[in-house]
Design a protein around this motif. Sequence first.
Motif, PDB file in Angstrom:
ATOM      1  N   ASP A 184      39.461 -56.615  18.801  1.00 32.35           N
ATOM      2  CA  ASP A 184      40.637 -57.279  19.369  1.00 32.35           C
ATOM      3  C   ASP A 184      41.482 -56.369  20.250  1.00 32.35           C
ATOM      4  N   VAL A 185      41.551 -55.071  19.932  1.00 31.15           N
ATOM      5  CA  VAL A 185      42.403 -54.195  20.734  1.00 31.15           C
ATOM      6  C   VAL A 185      41.773 -53.916  22.103  1.00 31.15           C
ATOM      7  N   ALA A 189      43.677 -54.637  25.685  1.00 28.32           N
ATOM      8  CA  ALA A 189      43.673 -53.725  26.833  1.00 28.32           C
ATOM      9  C   ALA A 189      43.200 -54.439  28.086  1.00 28.32           C
ATOM     10  N   MET A 190      42.150 -55.257  27.970  1.00 28.44           N
ATOM     11  CA  MET A 190      41.624 -55.980  29.131  1.00 28.44           C
ATOM     12  C   MET A 190      42.622 -57.011  29.644  1.00 28.44           C
ATOM     13  N   GLY A 191      43.350 -57.643  28.721  1.00 30.88           N
ATOM     14  CA  GLY A 191      44.368 -58.602  29.139  1.00 30.88           C
ATOM     15  C   GLY A 191      45.498 -57.934  29.893  1.00 30.88           C
ATOM     16  N   GLU A 192      45.997 -56.803  29.366  1.00 30.32           N
ATOM     17  CA  GLU A 192      47.072 -56.079  30.056  1.00 30.32           C
ATOM     18  C   GLU A 192      46.576 -55.514  31.385  1.00 30.32           C
ATOM     19  N   GLN A 193      45.303 -55.177  31.460  1.00 28.13           N
ATOM     20  CA  GLN A 193      44.729 -54.679  32.705  1.00 28.13           C
ATOM     21  C   GLN A 193      44.643 -55.793  33.744  1.00 28.13           C
ATOM     22  N   HIS A 194      44.304 -56.999  33.299  1.00 33.42           N
ATOM     23  CA  HIS A 194      44.121 -58.092  34.253  1.00 33.42           C
ATOM     24  C   HIS A 194      45.439 -58.679  34.742  1.00 33.42           C
ATOM     25  N   GLY A 335      51.283 -52.356  21.952  1.00 31.35           N
ATOM     26  CA  GLY A 335      51.306 -53.807  21.752  1.00 31.35           C
ATOM     27  C   GLY A 335      51.078 -54.158  20.300  1.00 31.35           C
ATOM     28  N   GLY A 336      50.926 -55.456  20.023  1.00 30.67           N
ATOM     29  CA  GLY A 336      50.698 -55.925  18.661  1.00 30.67           C
ATOM     30  C   GLY A 336      51.952 -56.471  18.023  1.00 30.67           C
ATOM     31  N   GLY A 337      51.794 -57.071  16.855  1.00 33.06           N
ATOM     32  CA  GLY A 337      52.910 -57.751  16.193  1.00 33.06           C
ATOM     33  C   GLY A 337      54.077 -56.856  15.855  1.00 33.06           C
ATOM     34  N   VAL A 338      53.816 -55.585  15.553  1.00 30.25           N
ATOM     35  CA  VAL A 338      54.889 -54.688  15.140  1.00 30.25           C
ATOM     36  C   VAL A 338      55.777 -54.289  16.322  1.00 30.25           C
ATOM     37  N   THR A 375      49.443 -63.411  24.304  1.00 31.63           N
ATOM     38  CA  THR A 375      48.450 -63.931  25.252  1.00 31.63           C
ATOM     39  C   THR A 375      47.512 -62.842  25.768  1.00 31.63           C
ATOM     40  N   ALA A 376      47.850 -61.570  25.534  1.00 28.89           N
ATOM     41  CA  ALA A 376      46.994 -60.490  26.050  1.00 28.89           C
ATOM     42  C   ALA A 376      45.584 -60.607  25.513  1.00 28.89           C
ATOM     43  N   GLY A 377      45.449 -60.884  24.220  1.00 24.85           N
ATOM     44  CA  GLY A 377      44.126 -60.948  23.608  1.00 24.85           C
ATOM     45  C   GLY A 377      43.273 -62.078  24.133  1.00 24.85           C
TER      46      GLY A 377
END
Length: 393
Positions: A184-185, A189-194, A335-338, A375-377
């Motif tokens: 998932d991580v 990363a791919m979502g934030e990259q895109h 990123g992530g819930g925390v 939404t990144a994931g």
Amino acid sequence: MTARPANAHQARLLKLLRDGGPNSRAQLGDQVDLSRSKLAVEVDRLLETGLVVADGLAASRGGRRSHNVRLNPELRFLGVDIGATSIDVAVTNAELETLGHLNHPMDVREGPVAVFEQVLAMAAKLRASGLAEGFDGAGIGVPGPVRFPEGIPVAPPIMPGWDGFPVREALSQELGCPVMVDNDVNLMAMGEQHAGVARTVADFLCVKIGTGIGCGIVVGGEVYRGTTGSAGDIGHIQAVPDGRPCACGNRGCLEAHFSGAALARDAVEAAHQGLSAELASRLETNGGLSAVDVAAAAAAGDATALGLIREGGNRTGQVIAGLVSFFNPGLVVIGGGVTGLGHTLLAAIRTQVYRQSLPLATGNLPIVLGELGPTAGVIGAARLISDHLFSPA
């Protein structure tokens, strides 16, 4: 979707249209190393496959006007991000624009059969809403190590019952389309990259702090997974010698001392010890505590909650400092819930990294929160399957 690009030139054109949207033949020609006649041949072949469609005349650049082309607007990808405590499912078009997004609480420890029943129900709901007649491909993220070529989780510490489960094969049969599976991580990363904060960076780290902790490593614009797919498993780097026992079987892992689960445990302990009236009140009201409760207590000025966040940020920062010294990234994304803990957490991480890593590595190093949130994931999952389908078969 049955067609695939026939060669690397066609694959490059498809990805340019995915990442940049509709474009003219002339503008595409500016971005690829092809003669005008060869470009025309490859675009025409893509038009014949149906992957690409004509999109009217382009704006004049002087002389004869070029024609626009775009990815087929009817293509649909399914992005699935399975977290430890929830599932996100989204439908995107071929340009990875999110057309519909659902979230549902779910404990990954219920096992793959129960989780995928929920995933399929959510996908069916999105289909029934008219967003897609079917899916041309699906990307799946899971919160544990994945043997990438086969799409199989391998001994995931927080996913009992998932070891060796054929995720890719099982979901491909159920959905009737190609499926790709990753950690998932990596998808975050791919979502934030895109579409997020890492759009212009080729080398970066994306640290996800949720129920567990992981790190996506992007090198030269590509996710680095390592020889067996376990690269970036930083939650199991030792942060405290002879520290707390971890779900992986070792002691003192970062994840055992700071993650969503560890933070909730420490908050409950602090409440029981009478160290925080705010946390004790929330515990009594809710019957339990989560990272969200700690964030709310910190926002209210509770010193114990702030201390827990700072301590966790310091330990995470110490591990990231080692990664920065080793990898020398151009950006670190948190990123992530925390990350609901916000700038208190970010400040503690930054302090440790800037203090411990060499100035040459940190002099121009931004350490920032991700832009896309949950939404990144799913965007990364859609990117994963499109990368596969937009590559020569």
